[in-house]
Design a protein around this motif. Structure first.
Motif, mmCIF file in Angstrom:
data_model
loop_
_atom_site.group_PDB
_atom_site.id
_atom_site.type_symbol
_atom_site.label_atom_id
_atom_site.label_comp_id
_atom_site.label_asym_id
_atom_site.label_seq_id
_atom_site.Cartn_x
_atom_site.Cartn_y
_atom_site.Cartn_z
ATOM 1 N N SER A 1 12.983 3.392 5.216
ATOM 2 C CA SER A 1 13.424 3.553 3.825
ATOM 3 C C SER A 1 12.338 4.195 2.958
ATOM 4 O O SER A 1 12.601 4.633 1.847
ATOM 5 C CB SER A 1 13.872 2.207 3.240
ATOM 6 O OG SER A 1 12.759 1.388 2.931
ATOM 7 N N TYR A 2 11.106 4.239 3.473
ATOM 8 C CA TYR A 2 9.989 4.813 2.702
ATOM 9 C C TYR A 2 9.764 6.299 3.015
ATOM 10 O O TYR A 2 9.173 7.016 2.214
ATOM 11 C CB TYR A 2 8.691 4.065 2.983
ATOM 12 C CG TYR A 2 8.587 2.696 2.338
ATOM 13 C CD1 TYR A 2 9.638 2.171 1.583
ATOM 14 C CD2 TYR A 2 7.447 1.915 2.473
ATOM 15 C CE1 TYR A 2 9.543 0.916 0.999
ATOM 16 C CE2 TYR A 2 7.343 0.668 1.878
ATOM 17 C CZ TYR A 2 8.394 0.174 1.151
ATOM 18 O OH TYR A 2 8.293 -1.061 0.567
ATOM 19 N N PHE A 3 10.168 6.733 4.213
ATOM 20 C CA PHE A 3 9.790 8.080 4.651
ATOM 21 C C PHE A 3 10.999 8.908 5.069
ATOM 22 O O PHE A 3 12.036 8.356 5.425
ATOM 23 C CB PHE A 3 8.810 7.988 5.826
ATOM 24 C CG PHE A 3 7.482 7.421 5.435
ATOM 25 C CD1 PHE A 3 6.563 8.201 4.741
ATOM 26 C CD2 PHE A 3 7.140 6.105 5.716
ATOM 27 C CE1 PHE A 3 5.334 7.687 4.349
ATOM 28 C CE2 PHE A 3 5.920 5.583 5.321
ATOM 29 C CZ PHE A 3 5.016 6.375 4.633
ATOM 30 N N ASP A 4 10.832 10.217 5.058
ATOM 31 C CA ASP A 4 11.863 11.127 5.538
ATOM 32 C C ASP A 4 11.755 11.334 7.043
ATOM 33 O O ASP A 4 12.744 11.561 7.728
ATOM 34 C CB ASP A 4 11.743 12.468 4.808
ATOM 35 C CG ASP A 4 11.897 12.279 3.308
ATOM 36 O OD1 ASP A 4 13.032 12.044 2.862
ATOM 37 O OD2 ASP A 4 10.882 12.300 2.584
ATOM 38 N N ILE A 5 10.534 11.288 7.535
ATOM 39 C CA ILE A 5 10.267 11.429 8.968
ATOM 40 C C ILE A 5 9.201 10.390 9.332
ATOM 41 O O ILE A 5 8.264 10.168 8.558
ATOM 42 C CB ILE A 5 9.728 12.849 9.309
ATOM 43 C CG1 ILE A 5 10.768 13.931 8.944
ATOM 44 C CG2 ILE A 5 9.344 12.945 10.781
ATOM 45 C CD1 ILE A 5 10.264 15.373 9.142
ATOM 46 N N LEU A 6 9.359 9.760 10.492
ATOM 47 C CA LEU A 6 8.312 8.860 10.980
ATOM 48 C C LEU A 6 7.672 9.462 12.221
ATOM 49 O O LEU A 6 8.370 9.874 13.153
ATOM 50 C CB LEU A 6 8.890 7.490 11.324
ATOM 51 C CG LEU A 6 9.369 6.650 10.139
ATOM 52 C CD1 LEU A 6 9.924 5.318 10.620
ATOM 53 C CD2 LEU A 6 8.226 6.409 9.158
ATOM 54 N N ALA A 7 6.359 9.514 12.212
ATOM 55 C CA ALA A 7 5.619 9.993 13.381
ATOM 56 C C ALA A 7 4.829 8.806 13.907
ATOM 57 O O ALA A 7 4.137 8.135 13.148
ATOM 58 C CB ALA A 7 4.700 11.144 12.988
ATOM 59 N N ARG B 1 0.835 -1.202 0.000
ATOM 60 C CA ARG B 1 0.000 0.000 0.000
ATOM 61 C C ARG B 1 0.867 1.248 0.000
ATOM 62 O O ARG B 1 0.701 2.131 -0.853
ATOM 63 C CB ARG B 1 -0.900 -0.031 1.240
ATOM 64 C CG ARG B 1 -2.052 0.906 1.178
ATOM 65 C CD ARG B 1 -1.841 2.172 1.960
ATOM 66 N NE ARG B 1 -2.140 2.002 3.367
ATOM 67 C CZ ARG B 1 -2.064 3.014 4.225
ATOM 68 N NH1 ARG B 1 -1.698 4.235 3.810
ATOM 69 N NH2 ARG B 1 -2.293 2.804 5.496
ATOM 70 N N VAL B 2 1.788 1.307 0.930
ATOM 71 C CA VAL B 2 2.598 2.514 1.067
ATOM 72 C C VAL B 2 3.532 2.693 -0.128
ATOM 73 O O VAL B 2 3.668 3.793 -0.670
ATOM 74 C CB VAL B 2 3.396 2.483 2.390
ATOM 75 C CG1 VAL B 2 4.325 3.684 2.475
ATOM 76 C CG2 VAL B 2 2.442 2.475 3.579
ATOM 77 N N SER B 3 4.167 1.626 -0.581
ATOM 78 C CA SER B 3 5.118 1.771 -1.691
ATOM 79 C C SER B 3 4.392 2.190 -2.974
ATOM 80 O O SER B 3 4.926 2.967 -3.763
ATOM 81 C CB SER B 3 5.918 0.482 -1.901
ATOM 82 O OG SER B 3 5.076 -0.598 -2.235
ATOM 83 N N THR B 4 3.173 1.724 -3.149
ATOM 84 C CA THR B 4 2.421 2.114 -4.340
ATOM 85 C C THR B 4 1.966 3.568 -4.254
ATOM 86 O O THR B 4 2.017 4.310 -5.249
ATOM 87 C CB THR B 4 1.210 1.177 -4.548
ATOM 88 O OG1 THR B 4 1.675 -0.182 -4.517
ATOM 89 C CG2 THR B 4 0.527 1.441 -5.879
ATOM 90 N N GLN B 5 1.559 3.987 -3.062
ATOM 91 C CA GLN B 5 1.198 5.407 -2.882
ATOM 92 C C GLN B 5 2.394 6.309 -3.201
ATOM 93 O O GLN B 5 2.260 7.306 -3.902
ATOM 94 C CB GLN B 5 0.775 5.665 -1.432
ATOM 95 C CG GLN B 5 -0.653 5.276 -1.112
ATOM 96 C CD GLN B 5 -0.995 5.604 0.350
ATOM 97 O OE1 GLN B 5 -0.610 4.870 1.248
ATOM 98 N NE2 GLN B 5 -1.716 6.688 0.581
ATOM 99 N N ILE B 6 3.559 5.931 -2.674
ATOM 100 C CA ILE B 6 4.750 6.750 -2.892
ATOM 101 C C ILE B 6 5.126 6.752 -4.377
ATOM 102 O O ILE B 6 5.450 7.795 -4.946
ATOM 103 C CB ILE B 6 5.914 6.235 -2.016
ATOM 104 C CG1 ILE B 6 5.594 6.479 -0.534
ATOM 105 C CG2 ILE B 6 7.231 6.908 -2.403
ATOM 106 C CD1 ILE B 6 6.608 5.886 0.432
ATOM 107 N N ALA B 7 5.069 5.583 -4.982
ATOM 108 C CA ALA B 7 5.387 5.483 -6.411
ATOM 109 C C ALA B 7 4.500 6.424 -7.221
ATOM 110 O O ALA B 7 4.964 7.154 -8.102
ATOM 111 C CB ALA B 7 5.201 4.040 -6.882
ATOM 112 N N ALA B 8 3.214 6.414 -6.904
ATOM 113 C CA ALA B 8 2.269 7.276 -7.627
ATOM 114 C C ALA B 8 2.597 8.748 -7.387
ATOM 115 O O ALA B 8 2.632 9.552 -8.328
ATOM 116 C CB ALA B 8 0.841 6.957 -7.177
ATOM 117 N N GLN B 9 2.855 9.103 -6.138
ATOM 118 C CA GLN B 9 3.179 10.502 -5.814
ATOM 119 C C GLN B 9 4.460 10.938 -6.522
ATOM 120 O O GLN B 9 4.560 12.075 -6.982
ATOM 121 C CB GLN B 9 3.328 10.668 -4.306
ATOM 122 C CG GLN B 9 2.002 10.548 -3.552
ATOM 123 C CD GLN B 9 2.186 10.591 -2.036
ATOM 124 O OE1 GLN B 9 3.280 10.373 -1.525
ATOM 125 N NE2 GLN B 9 1.100 10.848 -1.324
#
Lengths: 314, 314, 314
Positions: C102-108, B51-59
């Motif tokens: 590896s997916y984010f710049d900041i984690l909350a 879910r997250v990797s696909t959202q990021i890819a799209a963004q």
């Protein structure tokens, strides 16, 4: 336009239809209009079409939509004024509405009826509370008694398929269902169709009379086949009883709309707000055939929401 | 490329790997490409990484991703043609797919197998229905039998760690698990690894043979230690039985990969799609050591999805 | 600033308050600062205000926020080092934190205490693990023992309503509740209020002493009415016992704050972090009157989060 909760006037209705059609032709026509503006989409009840179409509508205007599924996220709201909150509810609607009002430029809200407490439902209490306490424009994503975004999408669709006919015959017919279904879609369809100046015939088994607030001016016809004669648009919808509030009085399968029912309405287009229970409310042959407008209605939900948000942005 | 559901050809595979690596170097290389385009990410089963990797890819492509967790949001879809919908399902896949197709430019879908009805799973029925009725490009986020985005990420990772070796030895080894796990990751890994021209050895306890559709051309070796000799890449994965469909035939802990198993494969890199059950499928020493590529694979999921979405945008 | 997990210093506190107030005056002041940056908002426990205010804060900085409700999405994390994962947990925090890093710049991140294992809660184990394994800056969205974003918002609010008074008297008073509530808000409010140089009086029934780590320097006064005398700010909050860990020792309704309690504190402003149990913790008359700052605090959550994210972006 401040709030979008009910049908207001033919003029406003026409304006919204025209604007929606302009957006349908050019979805990002007003992409700059909503820059830096936020709409909070608050669901006290689940949604698929409404949620996604509203998000897209907001994005088309450059707005940032944020979705809150309050039912799923376990946030039981207290509705009662003066309540001593020592039970299950975790936050009073006053406080929640106030906070959400300070976070968003527009609040869009869905709240279904109880179908058990008619007085509370009829007064659309939750919407009233949100409007009162949030201090921001409120858009109904379906309330206890109305679903105006669906109705606006329906009006856009009828406009597109009217073939220039000035006074098409519109029929709202009850269809069977296994669950007790709210009146909101039927109420609003009637309110908007009459308000926009169409002839409307409503047909259903006895005992399924809708609240007259919404149907005044419509023709009531208990004989379904008579009602359907020469129809141009047939809107199929289930609803539970209003008089014997929230009850299922009939599941008579003969009320399910099929091609046979439309023998004397050969040009009739068939509408439904979706989700539809196939072969219970409406037959496959109609849904998969050329009469069906259901996919068009669903697509028009985007542009209905976009016109509404745009008008509120001003 | 129209849909992304299975391995198509070595050429297309290579193109996607190259594009993904270009995006990894410069994530926002094509930020303008997807402006005003939308991908709907529809999960009939839960997901975190996908879910997250696909959202990021799209963004990263300037697209707007919208996530729909249909399992969580209580939207049970009817799959059967001609069904009389008087039970629990609330919407037919035909209608839902049609509406979603009108809302999005690309649909990305996850649907797990039943692991009880082999014929239905093998035919990847749900994906077929979505493709048939939505009228838009479909990306698999894992189907009943394939997980091509994972496999593309795996291929990118192997490319990065091949040290110029033309024919690295790749081993897919079964690992123990306490649950009945789908075949999708193992199937797709085999399909892609063979398709991209690698030597592949598959090892597992007897009775765990995968569907030959995916493994034709691979070497089957029931002796795990023999299979692992001189391996360059060892992919660890559990799956349930395909022949005795969906059953757990073994939980033999000696199949769990540890450093001891890799004595004769001293340069072997170890892969897993995550989530991994530590000290059940794979030992801590391997996962926390320098052999492990699991974090790299996960990171590459972003760029795999980005290459796929970009290729579909064209 | 690297992480935002606790109060660090008066200087940093003051910087964050000033920056937050600048953002409140001009929300999109730094819209370019976060372009292409992503914050992952990970909820191991549910949230409304925190989730939405953090999303808005990120958007105001041009960042892309992605929300992960890991509790709802059924992703049970294993926390124990060396665990043999053959039970309910599906992924180890090491692996999940690494991937999210590896997916984010900041984690909350939000993670509540167990309220059963005091040692584990006091060590804020989950936060430590995330910081250790994600390799990225971590923002607390409320941990087992602290809620620093709430406290920063509270400090902003007190600044706004201090009327230039240099040393306002601040009182933290326990209020009744029917559930066992964490100590995080009370701990952090005390830590920040003392850290920023205010006089703080804490009042509660005997047995409700907070961890001294947070309250050193405050005046403890068991007599609520004495504590409230001449207060400028009264912060109402329930918490469970710390010494008799996680237990409810009293629900004495006389501790509920009402106007009567404030007879000798006529200028007192009343604060609460929300959600508030009306007429259990705090009376309607106070919440609906001119003393209440609760809506201001909630609004300031946006700018507190925005200042924190901005400072981490650097």
């Amino acid at each position: 336009m401040k709030h979008f909760i009910r049908f207001e006037s033919k003029e406003l209705g026409q304006e919204l239809i025209d604007l929606a059609r302009a957006y349908k032709a050019t979805p990002r026509l007003d992409l700059a209009k909503g820059q830096g503006k936020r709409v909070g989409c608050i669901f006290l009840n689940p949604s698929l079409r409404t949620r996604v179409s509203t998000q897209i509508a907001a994005q088309n205007l450059g707005m940032e939509p944020i979705v809150l599924n309050m039912d799923k996220e376990g946030w039981a709201l207290e509705m009662k004024e003066g309540a001593i909150m020592n039970k299950g509810t975790v936050e009073h609607i006053k406080d929640a509405a106030g906070v959400l009002g300070s976070y968003f430029d527009i609040l869009a809200i869905r709240a279904f009826p109880s179908l058990t407490n008619r007085d509370e439902d009829v007064n659309d209490f939750i919407f009233g509370q949100f409007v009162k306490y949030c201090g921001k424009p409120v858009v109904s994503l379906e309330s206890a008694i109305r679903h105006p975004l669906q109705s606006l999408a329906d009006q856009i669709t009828m406009k597109e398929y009217s073939d220039g006919k000035k006074k098409p015959k519109v029929v709202l017919t009850w269809g069977p269902h296994i669950k007790a279904i709210p009146h909101a879609v039927a109420n609003s369809f009637s309110e908007w169709t009459l308000g926009m100046g169409y002839d409307l015939t409503i047909t259903h088994p006895e005992g399924y009379e809708l609240d007259e607030v919404f149907t005044k001016g419509a023709t009531l016809e208990y004989n379904q086949s008579k009602a359907l004669e020469d129809a141009d648009f047939v809107y199929v919808k289930n609803w539970s009883s209003f008089n014997d509030y929230g009850k299922i009085l009939s599941t008579d399968p003969s009320w399910m709309l099929t091609e046979k029912h439309l023998k004397k309405a050969k040009n009739a287009k068939v509408m439904h707000c979706l989700p539809v229970r196939r072969n219970l409310e409406l037959s496959d042959e109609i849904l998969d055939g050329s009469r069906s407008l259901v996919q068009k209605q669903a697509e028009n939900r985007i542009y209905a929401a976009q016109a509404v948000l745009s008008s509120i942005l001003g």
